[in-house]
Design an enzyme around this catalytic site. Structure first.
Site, PDB file in Angstrom:
ATOM      1  N   GLY A  12     -55.520 -64.351 -10.459  1.00 10.18           N
ATOM      2  CA  GLY A  12     -56.382 -65.435  -9.987  1.00 10.18           C
ATOM      3  C   GLY A  12     -55.914 -66.782 -10.527  1.00 10.18           C
ATOM      4  N   ASN A 105     -56.790 -55.307  -5.654  1.00  9.96           N
ATOM      5  CA  ASN A 105     -56.139 -53.989  -5.564  1.00  9.96           C
ATOM      6  C   ASN A 105     -57.145 -52.932  -5.153  1.00  9.96           C
ATOM      7  OD1 ASN A 105     -53.520 -54.579  -6.395  1.00  9.96           O
ATOM      8  ND2 ASN A 105     -53.997 -54.285  -8.558  1.00  9.96           N
ATOM      9  N   LYS A 187     -50.551 -51.036   0.301  1.00  9.77           N
ATOM     10  CA  LYS A 187     -50.558 -51.602  -1.059  1.00  9.77           C
ATOM     11  C   LYS A 187     -51.148 -50.585  -2.040  1.00  9.77           C
ATOM     12  CE  LYS A 187     -50.463 -54.471  -4.553  1.00  9.77           C
ATOM     13  NZ  LYS A 187     -51.329 -55.556  -4.942  1.00  9.77           N
ATOM     14  N   ASN A 205     -43.135 -52.655 -15.227  1.00 11.08           N
ATOM     15  CA  ASN A 205     -42.972 -52.108 -13.870  1.00 11.08           C
ATOM     16  C   ASN A 205     -41.540 -51.648 -13.568  1.00 11.08           C
ATOM     17  OD1 ASN A 205     -45.590 -52.929 -13.681  1.00 11.08           O
ATOM     18  ND2 ASN A 205     -45.291 -54.348 -11.972  1.00 11.08           N
ATOM     19  N   SER A 256     -48.044 -53.917 -15.222  1.00  9.17           N
ATOM     20  CA  SER A 256     -48.986 -53.812 -14.103  1.00  9.17           C
ATOM     21  C   SER A 256     -50.379 -54.246 -14.561  1.00  9.17           C
ATOM     22  CB  SER A 256     -49.053 -52.370 -13.601  1.00  9.17           C
ATOM     23  OG  SER A 256     -49.812 -51.595 -14.516  1.00  9.17           O
ATOM     24  N   SER A 257     -51.242 -54.530 -13.610  1.00  8.44           N
ATOM     25  CA  SER A 257     -52.588 -54.982 -13.983  1.00  8.44           C
ATOM     26  C   SER A 257     -53.308 -53.894 -14.779  1.00  8.44           C
ATOM     27  CB  SER A 257     -53.382 -55.358 -12.735  1.00  8.44           C
ATOM     28  OG  SER A 257     -53.358 -54.314 -11.796  1.00  8.44           O
TER      29      SER A 257
HETATM   30  O1  KPL Z   1     -50.382 -55.028  -7.829  1.00  4.26           O
HETATM   31  C1  KPL Z   1     -49.749 -54.884  -8.839  1.00  4.26           C
HETATM   32  C2  KPL Z   1     -50.533 -54.644 -10.078  1.00  4.26           C
HETATM   33  O2  KPL Z   1     -50.007 -54.718 -11.172  1.00  4.26           O
HETATM   34  O3  KPL Z   1     -51.724 -54.363  -9.924  1.00  4.26           O
HETATM   35  C3  KPL Z   1     -48.234 -54.863  -8.815  1.00  4.26           C
HETATM   36  C4  KPL Z   1     -47.735 -55.289  -7.438  1.00  4.26           C
HETATM   37  C5  KPL Z   1     -47.775 -53.461  -9.124  1.00  4.26           C
HETATM   38  C6  KPL Z   1     -47.591 -55.853  -9.744  1.00  4.26           C
HETATM   39  O4  KPL Z   1     -47.685 -55.526 -11.083  1.00  4.26           O
END
Ligand code: KPL
Length: 310
Positions: A12, A105, A187, A205, A256-257
């Site tokens: 964000g 996500n 996604k 990642n 990653s998140s």
């Molecule tokens: O969407 C992502 C996340 O970390 O949630 C990616 C694309 C894997 C990038 O880190």
């Protein structure tokens, strides 16, 4: 255009900073008080992909009553489990014409937004950008990737094109699509293949694509998930595993998140990612042992954290 970033964590904050370079008025909102106060005091620092540092002067607040105006566009980037309360907390500020664009996500998010705003107010999108919250007031851009957005159903509208143009003006490569539901499910495969494994092992990642073992585990999780998603009616692309590896490489330095959540001992989005595949596998009677194991392991880890919201 007045843009409210609802959920100014790593992603964000990145999106808000990019938009602040356009004619739009931008305010970041997050319940992470320290991050918001630091941004107001010192600006937001981005560690760019080339290693340089950029400082953005941005409006930011941690209480909905401090949002300075009625937004024309709300970009929803809160964690999937926080969607309902987050949208509820700002809905009273919005006009009937306010657009809510979710770039979150996982699956089920736009439906949760629409429950409160009505479907006509919602645009959905997906982004392959990566970002890490390094510390309050500072993020690292961890990888460039395409952002795609559109209406939940049907052909891209004029407003989808306008929002996409705004994101492009901010420097984010953005396209519109008439197949957003499918893209959200694609996604999902990326997050299924990267997030839990990185969260559980502490890797960035890029290691998903580099390490033989990580690649094999990720491939197994994605293959299961593709099977389930196709059975649900989404014609997921044939080269999905390669696509996941390409995104892991493009965001190689990013955590990653879900990895960042675990590092900060925060609740994760496992239920909306691998957990969603487990629920669907059960419903459709398709075995999903890899996703079940990943989900259980992340939940075991989470159960040791004291839950916090930001
Ligand atoms: O969407 C992502 C996340 O970390 O949630 C990616 C694309 C894997 C990038 O880190």
């Amino acid at each position: 255009m007045k843009v409210l970033i609802l959920g100014a964590g790593a992603m964000g904050s990145l999106v808000g900073a990019r938009l602040s370079r356009t004619d739009a008025k931008v305010v970041l909102f997050s319940t992470n008080r320290r991050h918001m106060e630091t941004v107001v005091r010192d600006g937001l620092i981005i560690e760019e992909l080339d290693g340089s540092l950029t400082r953005f002067k941005l409006d930011a607040c941690y209480r909905p009553e401090d949002i300075p105006w009625r937004p024309d566009l709300v970009i929803v980037l809160v964690k999937s489990y926080a969607t309902q309360p987050a949208v509820a907390s700002v809905k009273g500020l919005c006009r009937g014409s306010t657009i809510f664009l979710t770039l979150q996500n996982g699956v089920g998010n736009w439906e949760r937004v629409a429950e409160q705003t009505g479907k006509d107010s919602v645009l959905i999108g997906s982004t392959a950008q990566g970002a890490t919250l390094v510390e309050a007031g500072r993020i690292r851009h961890g990888g460039k990737g395409l952002t795609v957005l559109g209406e939940p159903e049907g052909e891209p509208s004029r407003r989808s094109h306008e929002v996409a143009e705004l994101l492009r003006q901010g420097g984010m490569e953005t396209q519109v699509s008439g197949e957003m539901e499918l893209l959200i499910w694609e996604k999902l495969q990326v997050n299924v293949g990267i997030n839990a494994i990185t969260a559980l092992t502490g890797i960035r990642n890029g290691v998903i694509a580099q390490s033989e073992e990580a690649r094999a585990l990720s491939t197994a999780a994605v293959e299961e998930s593709v099977r389930v998603s196709r059975a649900k009616g989404f014609p997921i692309r044939e080269d999905m595993v390669e696509r996941v590896m390409a995104i892991a490489r493009a965001t190689a330095v990013n955590r990653s998140s879900m990895g960042q959540d675990v590092d900060r001992r925060k609740r994760t989005e496992i239920d909306a990612i691998n957990g969603a595949i487990v629920r669907l596998g059960e419903e459709l009677q398709i075995p999903v042992p890899v996703n079940r194991t990943l989900t259980q392991l992340v939940k075991i880890l989470e159960s040791q954290f004291k839950p916090v919201d930001s």
